[in-house]
Scaffold this active site. Structure first.
Site, PDB file in Angstrom:
ATOM      1  N   LYS A 178      -7.717 -30.140 -60.864  1.00 28.25           N
ATOM      2  CA  LYS A 178      -7.453 -31.574 -60.739  1.00 28.25           C
ATOM      3  C   LYS A 178      -8.619 -32.277 -60.030  1.00 28.25           C
ATOM      4  O   LYS A 178      -9.064 -33.346 -60.449  1.00 28.25           O
ATOM      5  CB  LYS A 178      -6.131 -31.806 -59.997  1.00 28.25           C
ATOM      6  CG  LYS A 178      -4.923 -31.354 -60.819  1.00 28.25           C
ATOM      7  CD  LYS A 178      -3.607 -31.292 -60.040  1.00 28.25           C
ATOM      8  CE  LYS A 178      -2.507 -30.684 -60.913  1.00 28.25           C
ATOM      9  NZ  LYS A 178      -1.207 -30.555 -60.247  1.00 28.25           N
ATOM     10  N   GLN A 223       1.189 -30.513 -54.399  1.00 30.12           N
ATOM     11  CA  GLN A 223       1.268 -29.401 -55.352  1.00 30.12           C
ATOM     12  C   GLN A 223       2.496 -28.539 -55.051  1.00 30.12           C
ATOM     13  O   GLN A 223       2.739 -28.156 -53.914  1.00 30.12           O
ATOM     14  CB  GLN A 223      -0.018 -28.563 -55.285  1.00 30.12           C
ATOM     15  CG  GLN A 223      -0.128 -27.498 -56.356  1.00 30.12           C
ATOM     16  CD  GLN A 223      -0.228 -28.072 -57.770  1.00 30.12           C
ATOM     17  OE1 GLN A 223      -0.757 -29.154 -57.983  1.00 30.12           O
ATOM     18  NE2 GLN A 223       0.289 -27.342 -58.745  1.00 30.12           N
ATOM     19  N   ASP A 276       2.518 -38.082 -60.082  1.00 31.08           N
ATOM     20  CA  ASP A 276       3.170 -36.941 -60.741  1.00 31.08           C
ATOM     21  C   ASP A 276       4.478 -37.377 -61.409  1.00 31.08           C
ATOM     22  O   ASP A 276       5.062 -36.617 -62.189  1.00 31.08           O
ATOM     23  CB  ASP A 276       3.515 -35.866 -59.698  1.00 31.08           C
ATOM     24  CG  ASP A 276       2.612 -34.647 -59.813  1.00 31.08           C
ATOM     25  OD1 ASP A 276       2.025 -34.436 -60.887  1.00 31.08           O
ATOM     26  OD2 ASP A 276       2.514 -33.905 -58.815  1.00 31.08           O
TER      27      ASP A 276
END
Ligand code: GUN
Length: 294
Positions: free
Chosen positions: A52, A96, A119
């Site tokens: 990312k 994450q 997200d």
């Protein structure tokens, strides 16, 4: 059978994003800034987060990586989240997953401001998505939609069988593919570990989305001739012939399934790379205030 090339598409998307960043720069606008929080040393998470951050560099976004010790307290992690919520330079951020067992993942997700939740995991974004309102879509389902769109795969009236009902893939993709419009207008069956005759359900599918987290789970004799197969799995299987000691396998038994498909995503090189590309697209949207206003 044609491969749905996530590497090619994700590179196309990144090229488009890089051009847009150049334009923003030329106009003196704000450069998109993505932050990522990683807790502990989970090997797969390290790889995903590194990818990312690398993607941000490739497209010209700013990025920040915040590393927290595996034994960080809930309170301290919530403070890190709050700091990013209040940092005016950070347009969007992710935490994450998975998080260590002592951390309440739900509380962390709820702590992220919906307008920075690139997200798309916050219930506000999930609810808005389900109602067809502007929302940050979760990155993996969004990456799948982008594959279908860019390969111009017909979805209207098709029967889609989703295998797996997670909050981050199975459930949202089942909602998105059943929504009005393109890609969508599918008749969707959401299957899971308690489904009776799972192979029989999958055999009825024009489009299969495998997101159950079990390596090589979907077999060739489960798949109708000409079906489109989207493999979301990224599983590590011990393999002593590899330098790393493992190989990556999807949730689909590629060798037996591919001959039956019209299109199939490879693993690696399929959905995984599109997840990262979708996160970049969401970060640009956050920077431009496209969902929640500037
Ligand atoms: N873990 C597995 N997939 C994801 C994802 O898309 N986002 C985050 N934050 N964690 C994940």
């Amino acid at each position: 059978m044609q491969l749905l090339d996530g590497k090619l598409l994700s590179e196309q998307i990144k090229t488009e994003l890089a051009a847009e960043v150049e334009q923003i720069k030329a106009q003196g606008g704000k450069i998109p800034h993505l932050a990522a929080i990683i807790v502990g040393e989970n090997a797969a998470s390290q790889v995903y987060v590194a990818s990312k951050i690398r993607s941000c560099e490739q497209v010209g976004f700013k990025s920040s990586l915040i590393r927290c010790e595996a034994d960080i307290t809930q309170e301290d992690l919530m403070d890190v989240v709050q700091k990013l919520n209040h940092d005016p330079d950070v347009d969007g951020f992710i935490v994450q997953l998975p998080l260590p067992k002592h951390i309440d993942e739900e509380a962390v997700t709820l702590g992220i401001l919906p307008r920075k939740d690139v997200d798309g995991f916050h219930p506000v974004n999930f609810g808005r998505m389900a109602q067809g309102l502007p929302a940050f879509l979760p990155a993996t389902p969004m990456g799948i939609l982008e594959i279908l769109r860019r390969y111009k795969i017909e979805t209207s009236g098709k029967h889609c069988v989703v295998v797996g009902r997670s909050n981050i893939v199975g459930t949202p993709i089942s909602i998105l593919l059943s929504r009005k419009g393109y890609p969508g207008d599918c008749t969707v069956t959401l299957t899971h570990s308690r489904t009776k005759d799972l192979p029989g359900e999958v055999r009825r599918a024009d489009i299969v989305v495998a997101a159950i987290g079990i390596p090589e789970f979907v077999k060739g004799d489960w798949v109708k001739e000409g079906a489109v197969v989207i493999d979301v799995g990224i599983n590590r299987i011990p393999d002593e012939s590899k330098k790393s000691g493992f190989r990556i396998a999807g949730d689909v038994d590629f060798e037996s399934v591919a001959p039956h498909c019209s299109y199939i995503t490879p693993v690696p090189g399929g959905v995984g790379l599109m997840t990262v590309a979708a996160l970049m697209l969401n970060t640009l949207k956050a920077c431009k205030g496209e969902i929640y206003g500037a």
